[in-house]
Write an enzyme that holds these catalytic residues in place. Structure first.
Site, PDB file in Angstrom:
ATOM      1  N   LYS A 152       0.827  -1.219   0.000  1.00 13.48           N
ATOM      2  CA  LYS A 152       0.000   0.000   0.000  1.00 13.48           C
ATOM      3  C   LYS A 152       0.858   1.265   0.000  1.00 13.48           C
ATOM      4  CE  LYS A 152      -4.232  -1.624   0.245  1.00 13.48           C
ATOM      5  NZ  LYS A 152      -5.476  -1.941   0.808  1.00 13.48           N
ATOM      6  N   LYS A 246      -3.215  -7.830 -11.608  1.00 13.19           N
ATOM      7  CA  LYS A 246      -4.612  -8.175 -11.340  1.00 13.19           C
ATOM      8  C   LYS A 246      -5.544  -6.987 -11.569  1.00 13.19           C
ATOM      9  CE  LYS A 246      -5.172  -7.441  -6.404  1.00 13.19           C
ATOM     10  NZ  LYS A 246      -5.714  -7.952  -5.167  1.00 13.19           N
ATOM     11  N   LYS A 249      -9.026  -1.739  -8.397  1.00 12.51           N
ATOM     12  CA  LYS A 249      -9.701  -0.445  -8.307  1.00 12.51           C
ATOM     13  C   LYS A 249      -8.733   0.692  -8.548  1.00 12.51           C
ATOM     14  CE  LYS A 249     -12.586  -2.089  -4.630  1.00 12.51           C
ATOM     15  NZ  LYS A 249     -12.835  -2.188  -3.207  1.00 12.51           N
TER      16      LYS A 249
HETATM   17  P1  AMP Z   1      -9.998  -5.261  -2.571  1.00 14.01           P
HETATM   18  O1  AMP Z   1     -11.004  -4.389  -3.197  1.00 14.01           O
HETATM   19  O2  AMP Z   1      -8.728  -5.359  -3.339  1.00 14.01           O
HETATM   20  O3  AMP Z   1      -9.807  -4.942  -1.116  1.00 14.01           O
HETATM   21  O4  AMP Z   1     -10.585  -6.724  -2.616  1.00 14.01           O
HETATM   22  C1  AMP Z   1     -11.814  -7.132  -2.098  1.00 14.01           C
HETATM   23  C2  AMP Z   1     -11.965  -8.619  -2.337  1.00 14.01           C
HETATM   24  O5  AMP Z   1     -11.959  -8.918  -3.736  1.00 14.01           O
HETATM   25  C3  AMP Z   1     -10.843  -9.466  -1.716  1.00 14.01           C
HETATM   26  O6  AMP Z   1     -11.388 -10.656  -1.156  1.00 14.01           O
HETATM   27  C4  AMP Z   1      -9.947  -9.796  -2.868  1.00 14.01           C
HETATM   28  O7  AMP Z   1      -9.322 -11.055  -2.708  1.00 14.01           O
HETATM   29  C5  AMP Z   1     -10.909  -9.842  -4.052  1.00 14.01           C
HETATM   30  N1  AMP Z   1     -10.251  -9.369  -5.284  1.00 14.01           N
HETATM   31  C6  AMP Z   1      -9.834  -8.109  -5.557  1.00 14.01           C
HETATM   32  N2  AMP Z   1      -9.292  -8.013  -6.775  1.00 14.01           N
HETATM   33  C7  AMP Z   1      -9.358  -9.263  -7.308  1.00 14.01           C
HETATM   34  C8  AMP Z   1      -8.964  -9.830  -8.574  1.00 14.01           C
HETATM   35  N3  AMP Z   1      -8.416  -9.092  -9.526  1.00 14.01           N
HETATM   36  N4  AMP Z   1      -9.183 -11.146  -8.782  1.00 14.01           N
HETATM   37  C9  AMP Z   1      -9.758 -11.905  -7.817  1.00 14.01           C
HETATM   38  N5  AMP Z   1     -10.155 -11.448  -6.626  1.00 14.01           N
HETATM   39  C10 AMP Z   1      -9.966 -10.143  -6.359  1.00 14.01           C
END
Ligand code: AMP
Ligand code: TRP
Length: 388
Positions: A152, A246, A249
């Site tokens: 981060k 990946k 956001k």
């Molecule tokens: P985040 O918004 O990155 O905090 O992610 C929220 C949830 O979505 C977490 O459980 C992550 O593991 C899942 N997640 C986020 N980005 C991805 C991605 N590109 N592929 C699969 N899972 C994701």
């Protein structure tokens, strides 16, 4: 001989600890369960904008599946973790808006407030109260080795919390993020936590917090419950523009991701513009060699009603001499069928009863969570000596 062994001792201990950790990690992970009486499912998501396909396939779809398969007697708790969101700077009006939007999104993907308690983390004081208590036994060394605070802050993986570079930007809240996450899980006595791959390390830390606490305050008895991880069956969903990283956001290019609120037209445009490769104009599945093509195949497979694997879908395309463009048209068709209805429900939930519906759902979810957390806090406070 003896001095030699004593010099090796720390190393041997370290190896043993690593082995024990690896064994307990493997034993505590499953890819699917059928929730039954006594199962407590907990998971959390940060309110940092409208979820994208990665969030949906990596997390939310699994939450919904668990809810729909849960037998009576299963507790399902899903939290919008606003206290975690403020570990990085947020603007108050945006945070307020994003919390509501995430709530509407969770309902739109199919979480049912009659079966799942959905609530804001800050509505349930037990989360931060237990966090403080856990932080008194959490090891700085362990937290310092964790990777999220470094990524981060865009720091190298081997940086320590006390390095000059880290000290300049690292806040206590971001550093102790995993302790709050452990508290989220442990305060509800969750037996199972569905998350994506990237949360593995945090779940292992939560297990460690539970065992540590039980050891310190309960002579090993199960005061807190070490949770099992349910890893989402979907692999990492990759960016449509840079398929080696990946879908995220924080990517500055909006064409890199599909949001659950995108229109059919937007979805089609983004998929048709997705980066593939020029290795061949034929379709094949090869995650390392052809990440863009493979990502499209995985997206398709995630929604395939017949449950075909990406390999099988690739073989089918190759057999019909389908081009990369044909693959994109296919994937766009599938997504256009699945995603826009979610967006429609999302907008309807946001507006329902002038916004009051969302407040009611949250208040009901929070009431259940407050009562659930209070039971654990009673046990915890008695064990620590904070209450009689
Ligand atoms: P985040 O918004 O990155 O905090 O992610 C929220 C949830 O979505 C977490 O459980 C992550 O593991 C899942 N997640 C986020 N980005 C991805 C991605 N590109 N592929 C699969 N899972 C994701
Ligand atoms: N750290 C998780 C994420 O970034 C969100 C989260 C917070 C969470 N508390 C949790 C997930 C407890 C599972 C259980 O996605």
């Amino acid at each position: 001989m003896a001095p030699r062994i004593s010099r090796l001792r720390p190393l041997l201990d370290q190896i043993q600890r690593t082995q024990r950790r690896a064994a307990s990690q493997a034993a505590s992970e499953v890819s699917a369960i059928r929730p039954e009486n006594g199962t407590v499912i907990f998971s959390g998501i940060q309110p940092t904008g409208i979820p994208h396909l990665g969030n949906y396939l990596g997390a939310l779809q699994n939450w919904k599946r668990l809810q729909n398969e849960a037998e009576p007697g299963t507790k399902l708790l899903y939290s919008i973790v606003d206290l975690h969101a403020i570990t990085l700077p947020q603007q108050a009006p945006m945070l307020r808006q994003w919390k509501r939007e995430m709530l509407a999104a969770l309902l739109a993907v199919g979480l049912d407030p009659e079966r799942s308690s959905i609530f804001y983390q800050s509505s349930v004081p037990g989360h931060s109260e237990l966090m403080w208590i856990l932080s008194c036994t959490a090891s700085m060394g362990y937290l310092s080795r964790m990777t999220q605070w470094k990524s981060k802050l865009h720091l190298a993986d081997d940086v320590s919390a006390l390095d000059e570079k880290a000290k300049a930007s690292l806040k206590l809240g971001l550093f102790s993020y995993p302790v709050l996450q452990a508290a989220d899980i442990l305060v509800h006595r969750a037996t199972h936590v569905p998350v994506g791959e990237d949360q593995r390390q945090h779940l292992e830390f939560a297990r460690e917090c539970a065992t540590n606490f039980n050891h310190t305050f309960g002579a090993g008895s199960r005061l807190l419950v070490p949770p099992e991880t349910i890893l989402s069956p979907a692999k990492r969903i990759m960016s449509l523009q840079t398929p080696t990283s990946k879908m995220s956001k924080s990517d500055t290019d909006p064409r890199s991701r599909i949001l659950l609120t995108d229109s059919a037209d937007e979805i089609r445009k983004k998929i048709m513009a997705a980066k593939t490769d020029s290795a061949a104009n034929a379709v094949s599945y090869d995650r390392t060699g052809r990440p863009g093509v493979s990502n499209l195949l995985e997206l398709w497979a995630s929604f395939d009603a017949a449950g075909r694997s990406p390999e099988a879908l690739a073989a089918g395309m190759a057999e019909g001499k389908g081009s990369l463009k044909d693959l994109k048209v296919q994937v766009a068709d599938v997504l256009v069928e699945e995603i826009p209805p979610i967006g429609e429900r999302y907008r309807a939930f946001l507006e329902r009863d002038g916004g009051r519906y969302l407040d009611e759902v949250e208040a009901r979810g929070a009431a259940v969570a407050i009562a659930n957390a209070a039971e654990t806090m009673e046990i915890v406070k008695r064990a620590v000596g904070l209450s009689n």
